[in-house]
Design a protein around this motif. Structure first.
Motif, PDB file in Angstrom:
ATOM      1  N   PHE A  89     -45.683   7.970 -13.490  1.00 24.37           N
ATOM      2  CA  PHE A  89     -45.071   6.885 -12.740  1.00 24.37           C
ATOM      3  C   PHE A  89     -43.553   6.914 -12.864  1.00 24.37           C
ATOM      4  CE2 PHE A  89     -49.271   5.437 -12.317  1.00 24.37           C
ATOM      5  CZ  PHE A  89     -49.292   4.448 -11.347  1.00 24.37           C
ATOM      6  N   SER A  90     -42.905   6.812 -11.694  1.00 24.25           N
ATOM      7  CA  SER A  90     -41.451   6.688 -11.629  1.00 24.25           C
ATOM      8  C   SER A  90     -41.116   5.228 -11.374  1.00 24.25           C
ATOM      9  CB  SER A  90     -40.894   7.557 -10.498  1.00 24.25           C
ATOM     10  OG  SER A  90     -41.358   7.076  -9.242  1.00 24.25           O
ATOM     11  N   ILE A  91     -39.832   4.909 -11.309  1.00 23.86           N
ATOM     12  CA  ILE A  91     -39.415   3.542 -11.038  1.00 23.86           C
ATOM     13  C   ILE A  91     -39.907   3.090  -9.670  1.00 23.86           C
ATOM     14  CG2 ILE A  91     -37.193   4.335 -10.126  1.00 23.86           C
ATOM     15  CD1 ILE A  91     -37.949   1.001 -11.968  1.00 23.86           C
ATOM     16  N   VAL A  92     -39.941   4.013  -8.697  1.00 24.68           N
ATOM     17  CA  VAL A  92     -40.432   3.671  -7.360  1.00 24.68           C
ATOM     18  C   VAL A  92     -41.904   3.284  -7.417  1.00 24.68           C
ATOM     19  CG1 VAL A  92     -40.903   4.572  -5.054  1.00 24.68           C
ATOM     20  CG2 VAL A  92     -38.745   5.115  -6.194  1.00 24.68           C
ATOM     21  N   ASP A  93     -42.696   4.040  -8.173  1.00 22.08           N
ATOM     22  CA  ASP A  93     -44.118   3.732  -8.299  1.00 22.08           C
ATOM     23  C   ASP A  93     -44.328   2.352  -8.911  1.00 22.08           C
ATOM     24  OD1 ASP A  93     -45.012   6.268  -7.307  1.00 22.08           O
ATOM     25  OD2 ASP A  93     -44.446   7.135  -9.233  1.00 22.08           O
ATOM     26  N   TRP A  94     -43.516   1.999  -9.908  1.00 19.53           N
ATOM     27  CA  TRP A  94     -43.659   0.681 -10.536  1.00 19.53           C
ATOM     28  C   TRP A  94     -43.241  -0.432  -9.584  1.00 19.53           C
ATOM     29  CZ3 TRP A  94     -46.893   0.130 -14.130  1.00 19.53           C
ATOM     30  CH2 TRP A  94     -47.081   1.108 -15.113  1.00 19.53           C
ATOM     31  N   ILE A  95     -42.299  -0.155  -8.685  1.00 15.39           N
ATOM     32  CA  ILE A  95     -41.940  -1.146  -7.668  1.00 15.39           C
ATOM     33  C   ILE A  95     -43.137  -1.417  -6.772  1.00 15.39           C
ATOM     34  CG2 ILE A  95     -40.521  -1.586  -5.623  1.00 15.39           C
ATOM     35  CD1 ILE A  95     -38.254  -0.056  -7.002  1.00 15.39           C
ATOM     36  N   TYR A  96     -43.835  -0.344  -6.365  1.00 14.11           N
ATOM     37  CA  TYR A  96     -45.013  -0.525  -5.521  1.00 14.11           C
ATOM     38  C   TYR A  96     -46.138  -1.232  -6.274  1.00 14.11           C
ATOM     39  CZ  TYR A  96     -43.011   2.266  -1.763  1.00 14.11           C
ATOM     40  OH  TYR A  96     -42.215   2.712  -0.734  1.00 14.11           O
ATOM     41  N   VAL A  97     -46.270  -0.953  -7.567  1.00  9.95           N
ATOM     42  CA  VAL A  97     -47.261  -1.669  -8.367  1.00  9.95           C
ATOM     43  C   VAL A  97     -46.949  -3.160  -8.386  1.00  9.95           C
ATOM     44  CG1 VAL A  97     -48.102  -2.041 -10.729  1.00  9.95           C
ATOM     45  CG2 VAL A  97     -47.927   0.276  -9.823  1.00  9.95           C
ATOM     46  N   SER A  98     -45.684  -3.502  -8.586  1.00 15.21           N
ATOM     47  CA  SER A  98     -45.291  -4.915  -8.625  1.00 15.21           C
ATOM     48  C   SER A  98     -45.568  -5.589  -7.284  1.00 15.21           C
ATOM     49  CB  SER A  98     -43.814  -5.045  -8.999  1.00 15.21           C
ATOM     50  OG  SER A  98     -42.970  -4.533  -7.991  1.00 15.21           O
ATOM     51  N   GLN A  99     -45.359  -4.859  -6.186  1.00 16.14           N
ATOM     52  CA  GLN A  99     -45.658  -5.428  -4.871  1.00 16.14           C
ATOM     53  C   GLN A  99     -47.135  -5.733  -4.722  1.00 16.14           C
ATOM     54  OE1 GLN A  99     -43.619  -3.821  -1.255  1.00 16.14           O
ATOM     55  NE2 GLN A  99     -42.905  -2.273  -2.687  1.00 16.14           N
ATOM     56  N   ASN A 100     -47.974  -4.801  -5.133  1.00 11.99           N
ATOM     57  CA  ASN A 100     -49.414  -5.017  -5.030  1.00 11.99           C
ATOM     58  C   ASN A 100     -49.867  -6.176  -5.901  1.00 11.99           C
ATOM     59  OD1 ASN A 100     -50.361  -3.032  -3.134  1.00 11.99           O
ATOM     60  ND2 ASN A 100     -49.905  -1.464  -4.647  1.00 11.99           N
ATOM     61  N   LEU A 101     -49.277  -6.319  -7.063  1.00 10.42           N
ATOM     62  CA  LEU A 101     -49.617  -7.447  -7.922  1.00 10.42           C
ATOM     63  C   LEU A 101     -49.202  -8.760  -7.276  1.00 10.42           C
ATOM     64  CD1 LEU A 101     -48.646  -6.011 -11.446  1.00 10.42           C
ATOM     65  CD2 LEU A 101     -50.948  -6.342 -10.506  1.00 10.42           C
ATOM     66  N   LEU A 102     -48.043  -8.755  -6.614  1.00 10.28           N
ATOM     67  CA  LEU A 102     -47.612  -9.947  -5.882  1.00 10.28           C
ATOM     68  C   LEU A 102     -48.591 -10.308  -4.775  1.00 10.28           C
ATOM     69  CD1 LEU A 102     -43.744  -9.517  -5.471  1.00 10.28           C
ATOM     70  CD2 LEU A 102     -44.909 -11.460  -6.505  1.00 10.28           C
ATOM     71  N   VAL A 103     -49.057  -9.300  -4.056  1.00 11.79           N
ATOM     72  CA  VAL A 103     -49.994  -9.552  -2.963  1.00 11.79           C
ATOM     73  C   VAL A 103     -51.309 -10.109  -3.512  1.00 11.79           C
ATOM     74  CG1 VAL A 103     -51.355  -8.481  -1.126  1.00 11.79           C
ATOM     75  CG2 VAL A 103     -48.967  -7.853  -1.434  1.00 11.79           C
ATOM     76  N   LEU A 104     -51.751  -9.608  -4.659  1.00 14.32           N
ATOM     77  CA  LEU A 104     -52.965 -10.158  -5.275  1.00 14.32           C
ATOM     78  C   LEU A 104     -52.801 -11.649  -5.536  1.00 14.32           C
ATOM     79  CD1 LEU A 104     -53.988  -7.398  -7.857  1.00 14.32           C
ATOM     80  CD2 LEU A 104     -55.057  -7.904  -5.651  1.00 14.32           C
ATOM     81  N   GLY A 105     -51.611 -12.030  -6.008  1.00 16.77           N
ATOM     82  CA  GLY A 105     -51.361 -13.440  -6.265  1.00 16.77           C
ATOM     83  C   GLY A 105     -51.260 -14.262  -4.999  1.00 16.77           C
ATOM     84  N   ILE A 106     -50.705 -13.661  -3.951  1.00 13.57           N
ATOM     85  CA  ILE A 106     -50.519 -14.362  -2.685  1.00 13.57           C
ATOM     86  C   ILE A 106     -51.838 -14.547  -1.939  1.00 13.57           C
ATOM     87  CG2 ILE A 106     -49.497 -14.107  -0.367  1.00 13.57           C
ATOM     88  CD1 ILE A 106     -47.105 -12.745  -1.726  1.00 13.57           C
ATOM     89  N   SER A 107     -52.799 -13.636  -2.182  1.00 13.25           N
ATOM     90  CA  SER A 107     -54.026 -13.585  -1.393  1.00 13.25           C
ATOM     91  C   SER A 107     -54.666 -14.944  -1.161  1.00 13.25           C
ATOM     92  CB  SER A 107     -55.042 -12.655  -2.066  1.00 13.25           C
ATOM     93  OG  SER A 107     -54.568 -11.343  -2.132  1.00 13.25           O
ATOM     94  N   PHE A 108     -54.778 -15.747  -2.221  1.00 17.04           N
ATOM     95  CA  PHE A 108     -55.488 -17.022  -2.116  1.00 17.04           C
ATOM     96  C   PHE A 108     -54.548 -18.219  -2.077  1.00 17.04           C
ATOM     97  CE2 PHE A 108     -58.429 -14.044  -4.194  1.00 17.04           C
ATOM     98  CZ  PHE A 108     -59.425 -14.041  -3.227  1.00 17.04           C
ATOM     99  N   MET A 109     -53.253 -17.945  -1.890  1.00 16.64           N
ATOM    100  CA  MET A 109     -52.285 -19.033  -1.790  1.00 16.64           C
ATOM    101  C   MET A 109     -51.547 -19.010  -0.455  1.00 16.64           C
ATOM    102  SD  MET A 109     -50.636 -19.148  -5.627  1.00 16.64           S
ATOM    103  CE  MET A 109     -49.938 -17.503  -5.515  1.00 16.64           C
ATOM    104  N   ARG A 110     -51.993 -18.144   0.445  1.00 20.30           N
ATOM    105  CA  ARG A 110     -51.306 -18.006   1.727  1.00 20.30           C
ATOM    106  C   ARG A 110     -51.447 -19.262   2.574  1.00 20.30           C
ATOM    107  NH1 ARG A 110     -53.284 -12.820   4.743  1.00 20.30           N
ATOM    108  NH2 ARG A 110     -55.341 -13.625   4.207  1.00 20.30           N
ATOM    109  N   ARG A 111     -50.467 -19.454   3.422  1.00 17.46           N
ATOM    110  CA  ARG A 111     -50.546 -20.547   4.381  1.00 17.46           C
ATOM    111  C   ARG A 111     -51.672 -20.288   5.373  1.00 17.46           C
ATOM    112  NH1 ARG A 111     -44.608 -22.634   6.373  1.00 17.46           N
ATOM    113  NH2 ARG A 111     -43.794 -23.247   4.333  1.00 17.46           N
ATOM    114  N   ARG A 112     -52.299 -21.356   5.796  1.00 16.87           N
ATOM    115  CA  ARG A 112     -53.325 -21.227   6.832  1.00 16.87           C
ATOM    116  C   ARG A 112     -52.652 -20.837   8.150  1.00 16.87           C
ATOM    117  NH1 ARG A 112     -58.425 -23.078   7.237  1.00 16.87           N
ATOM    118  NH2 ARG A 112     -58.158 -24.286   5.311  1.00 16.87           N
ATOM    119  N   PRO A 113     -53.105 -19.777   8.807  1.00 18.92           N
ATOM    120  CA  PRO A 113     -52.444 -19.351  10.055  1.00 18.92           C
ATOM    121  C   PRO A 113     -52.736 -20.303  11.206  1.00 18.92           C
ATOM    122  CG  PRO A 113     -54.386 -18.016   9.642  1.00 18.92           C
ATOM    123  CD  PRO A 113     -54.197 -18.880   8.423  1.00 18.92           C
TER     124      PRO A 113
END
Length: 208
Positions: A36-60
């Protein structure tokens, strides 16, 4: 009539699906990345953010469930991984490693900044969850897709062949379709005309 799948509303099913797809992305990221490079860890952090957002998203307020949009979403998710798998089976050529690394890093940082700006408005399908006008959205209307394209150029500068160029072409076509589909949905927002007048360009300032 509101669609239910096994007793789960369409919106809630989409949240579970986003969580599952993002979890799979994380799994394949760890599986396909030897170091893993710094870029890979950035993408990991993004995916973790999306996991958190999944069930807190605004209703469309509106969502595009059409078949063309579904295909475009699938292709845009699949083509980066298809390139990785393809390059494991074929040899690629090096164009400019250092330049590619700069572009990949910039693309990853732009993608993270865009996701942070979206927050609970993040989604995969074209949907209206309110306009985002802060952060990278002050400069172009679709900075997330711009970040993908910048990273694609960077990765192909590091290693490319005819097959990767074809995959990127298919991926970019899907992104362009998603841009038009999303703008059709976003145009339902009352603030859309003012935003378009303020931020004239979709991807590249001064060009388009």
């Amino acid at each position: 009539m509101r669609l239910h799948v096994f007793g789960i509303s369409r919106r809630r099913f989409a949240d579970f699906l986003l969580f599952g797809v993002t979890s799979a992305e994380l799994f394949f990221l760890f599986l396909l990345t030897p170091a893993f490079s710094i870029v890979d860890w950035i993408y990991v952090s993004q995916n973790l953010l999306v996991l958190g957002i999944s069930f807190m998203r605004r209703r469309p307020e509106a969502v595009d469930y059409s078949l063309p949009s579904s295909i475009a979403v699938f292709v845009s998710y699949a083509y980066p991984y298809a390139q990785v798998i393809y390059l494991r089976r074929t040899s690629g050529d090096l164009a400019w490693f250092e330049g590619g690394l700069v572009l990949v890093t910039f693309g990853a940082c732009l993608s993270l900044a865009t996701l942070l700006s979206l927050g609970r408005r993040f989604g995969v399908r074209p949907a209206l969850r309110g306009l985002v006008t802060r952060g990278p959205y002050r400069f172009v209307r679709h900075p997330m897709y711009l970040s993908y394209m910048i990273a694609d150029i960077g990765y192909n500068l590091q290693e490319w062949n005819f097959g990767t160029l074809m995959l990127v072409t298919a991926g970019w076509a899907s992104l362009l379709y998603r841009i038009h589909a999303e703008e059709r949905i976003l145009s339902k927002d009352n603030g859309w005309p003012a935003y378009v007048a303020s931020v004239r360009y979709r991807l590249l300032p001064g060009l388009w």
